[in-house]
Design a protein around this motif. Structure first.
Motif, PDB file in Angstrom:
ATOM      1  N   TYR A 186       0.836  -1.206   0.000  1.00  0.00           N
ATOM      2  CA  TYR A 186       0.000   0.000   0.000  1.00  0.00           C
ATOM      3  C   TYR A 186       0.873   1.259   0.000  1.00  0.00           C
ATOM      4  O   TYR A 186       0.633   2.195  -0.763  1.00  0.00           O
ATOM      5  N   THR A 187       1.890   1.266   0.848  1.00  0.00           N
ATOM      6  CA  THR A 187       2.788   2.429   0.939  1.00  0.00           C
ATOM      7  C   THR A 187       3.477   2.675  -0.397  1.00  0.00           C
ATOM      8  O   THR A 187       3.559   3.812  -0.866  1.00  0.00           O
ATOM      9  N   ARG A 211       0.990   3.997  -2.899  1.00  0.00           N
ATOM     10  CA  ARG A 211       0.631   5.385  -2.552  1.00  0.00           C
ATOM     11  C   ARG A 211       1.737   6.351  -2.979  1.00  0.00           C
ATOM     12  O   ARG A 211       1.467   7.433  -3.515  1.00  0.00           O
TER      13      ARG A 211
END
Length: 177
Positions: A77-78, A81
Motif C-alpha cells: 500500500y505504501t 501510494r
C-alpha cells in the motif's frame, strides 16, 4: 501546542468492549499474549495482555513482535501510494535508489520496483541467510547487501512469479531511501 481537530478519543465504554474482545480471543485461541491496536481517525488505542515468553515476562507495548508476511500488504500500500503521489515510479530501476544492490550476472541492473512488488524479480528466498531476524536500524540494507553473491532464478525479461521475502525487504530498503 496545536490541537488536532480531527482527533477522536476513545470512550471508556469502547475501551471496555475492546478489552473484553481481546480477553475472549486470548482464551478462545489459547495464546499466551496478545497485542491489539485500534485506529479510528487520528486516534489510536493500543493495549497488551498476557506474557511474551515462557519465563512469564509480561507482553508490553514496547515488545518487538515479528509480523512476518503481515507487513507485506502495508508495504505494498505504501509503495502504491508513493507511486500515486509521483514520489517513485514502479518502473524505476532498483539501483536508482540502492546503488549497492547487486547480484551475480547483469540482470539485477535492470530489475524494477514493480518486480519486487509482484514477486517477479527472480530473487529467491535464501532461508540459510534469512531466518535470523534483526531489529537493527540498517536491517533492510543488510538484507539487500546479503544477496550479492546470489544469481536471480531467471532473466529480468522473463515474466515468472516466485514468492520471496527478500523482494519486500529490498522494497522496504527502497522506500526507506
Amino acid at each position: 501546542q496545536r490541537k488536532n481537530r480531527n482527533a477522536i478519543t476513545f470512550r471508556q465504554e469502547s475501551i471496555s468492549q475492546i478489552d473484553s474482545f481481546a480477553n475472549r480471543a486470548k482464551d478462545i485461541y489459547h495464546v499466551p499474549g496478545l497485542a491489539i491496536a485500534v485506529v479510528q481517525g487520528d486516534s489510536v488505542f493500543a493495549s497488551t495482555l498476557g506474557v511474551k515468553n515462557e519465563k512469564g515476562e509480561p507482553l508490553l507495548l514496547s515488545t518487538p513482535i515479528a509480523t512476518g508476511s503481515l507487513s507485506e500488504p502495508v508495504l505494498a500500500y505504501t509503495t502504491l501510494r508513493l507511486a500515486q503521489d509521483s514520489k517513485i515510479d514502479l518502473d524505476d530501476k532498483i539501483i536508482k535508489y540502492l546503488p549497492y544492490f547487486k547480484m551475480q550476472g547483469d540482470g539485477y541492473k535492470v530489475m524494477r520496483i514493480r518486480q519486487l512488488l509482484t514477486h517477479s524479480s527472480g530473487i529467491e528466498n535464501y532461508t540459510v541467510f534469512y531466518d535470523n531476524p534483526s531489529f537493527a536500524p540498517n536491517a533492510v540494507e543488510t538484507t539487500t547487501r546479503s544477496i550479492e553473491t546470489q544469481k536471480p532464478r531467471w532473466q529480468p525479461s522473463q515474466v515468472q512469479v516466485l514468492r520471496s521475502a527478500y523482494n519486500y525487504d529490498i522494497l522496504a530498503d527502497v522506500i526507506g531511501k
